[in-house]
Design an enzyme around this catalytic site. Structure first.
Site, PDB file in Angstrom:
ATOM      1  N   ALA A  45      46.752  32.298  31.309  1.00 13.48           N
ATOM      2  CA  ALA A  45      48.422  32.140  30.457  1.00 13.48           C
ATOM      3  C   ALA A  45      49.310  32.455  32.839  1.00 13.48           C
ATOM      4  O   ALA A  45      48.458  33.483  32.969  1.00 13.48           O
ATOM      5  CB  ALA A  45      48.814  33.285  29.622  1.00 13.48           C
ATOM      6  N   TYR A  96      45.589  27.146  43.957  1.00  8.63           N
ATOM      7  CA  TYR A  96      45.594  28.286  45.159  1.00  8.63           C
ATOM      8  C   TYR A  96      44.077  29.229  45.088  1.00  8.63           C
ATOM      9  O   TYR A  96      43.297  29.296  44.407  1.00  8.63           O
ATOM     10  CB  TYR A  96      46.219  29.236  45.537  1.00  8.63           C
ATOM     11  CG  TYR A  96      47.253  29.745  43.794  1.00  8.63           C
ATOM     12  CD1 TYR A  96      46.062  31.369  44.287  1.00  8.63           C
ATOM     13  CD2 TYR A  96      48.162  29.834  43.039  1.00  8.63           C
ATOM     14  CE1 TYR A  96      46.590  31.697  42.688  1.00  8.63           C
ATOM     15  CE2 TYR A  96      47.889  30.962  42.086  1.00  8.63           C
ATOM     16  CZ  TYR A  96      47.189  32.497  41.868  1.00  8.63           C
ATOM     17  OH  TYR A  96      47.654  32.934  40.576  1.00  8.63           O
ATOM     18  N   GLU A 118      43.937  27.836  32.223  1.00 10.01           N
ATOM     19  CA  GLU A 118      45.367  28.715  32.436  1.00 10.01           C
ATOM     20  C   GLU A 118      45.897  27.349  31.207  1.00 10.01           C
ATOM     21  O   GLU A 118      45.921  26.399  31.422  1.00 10.01           O
ATOM     22  CB  GLU A 118      45.421  28.001  33.545  1.00 10.01           C
ATOM     23  CG  GLU A 118      45.018  29.144  34.573  1.00 10.01           C
ATOM     24  CD  GLU A 118      45.473  30.652  34.568  1.00 10.01           C
ATOM     25  OE1 GLU A 118      46.352  30.879  34.733  1.00 10.01           O
ATOM     26  OE2 GLU A 118      44.425  31.027  36.000  1.00 10.01           O
TER      27      GLU A 118
END
Length: 157
Positions: A45, A96, A118
Site C-alpha cells: 500500500a 521511483y 501498490e
C-alpha cells in the site's frame, strides 16, 4: 539508491542483506524452489500501481513485452470491477528508483515474471484504508492476479 542506512527512516535497508527473519525465510524459500516458480507477486500500500522490474535502475528487462502486456491486461481487468484506475510500468520510472525490492531480487534470481501491486488509494487515506474499501480492493486485485496468471500461461514462454 532509494534506501537509507539510518534506522529511523522509512527506507532503512537494515544492517545487512536478509537481516530480518521474515526476509530470510522468503529468500530461502524462493532460492530453494525458483526452478518451479514462474511468477512472483508482492502487495503493498498504496499508490494504485502495478509495477515490474526494475526498481533499482532505469533499464528494460529482456522479457519486457510479455510482462508489459500482462500488466496492461491486469490493470484493465482491475478497472472493470469498480472503475479504479491503476498506472503500470517499470517501478523505477513509474514510481521511483529504489533498492532492495523483493520483485527485483526474485527476477534477478531466476523467476521470470515478477510484479508488485501498490494497492488503493492514491494518498487520501494512505496506509489507513477504510474497512469499506478493503473488500472491493481485494475483489478487483484478485481479478488482476487471475489475468496476469492466464496471460503468462497462454502467451509467455
Amino acid at each position: 539508491e532509494g534506501a537509507s542506512t539510518y534506522p529511523c527512516d522509512d527506507t532503512y535497508c537494515g544492517p545487512f542483506p536478509e537481516s530480518e527473519p521474515e526476509v530470510k525465510a522468503v529468500a530461502n524459500f524462493l532460492r530453494k524452489h525458483r526452478k518451479h516458480i514462474r511468477a512472483y507477486l508482492s502487495f503493498h500500500a498504496y499508490a494504485q500501481m502495478l509495477l515490474y522490474p526494475y526498481s533499482y535502475k532505469y533499464a528494460t528487462i529482456p522479457n519486457f513485452s510479455c510482462v508489459e502486456s500482462a500488466a496492461y491486461k491486469a490493470v484493465n481487468a482491475l478497472r472493470s470491477v469498480h472503475g479504479v484506475q491503476y498506472r503500470y510500468g517499470p517501478a523505477s520510472s513509474t514510481l521511483y528508483v529504489s533498492s532492495g525490492s523483493s520483485m527485483d531480487w526474485a527476477y534477478k534470481n531466476g523467476i521470470p515474471y515478477t510484479f508488485a501491486f501498490e494497492l488503493r488509494d492514491t494518498g487520501h487515506f494512505g496506509f489507513l484504508l477504510p474497512e469499506m474499501l478493503i473488500k472491493p480492493t481485494c475483489t478487483e486485485t484478485m481479478l488482476a492476479v487471475k489475468n496476469i496468471t492466464m496471460h503468462l500461461l497462454k502467451k509467455c514462454p
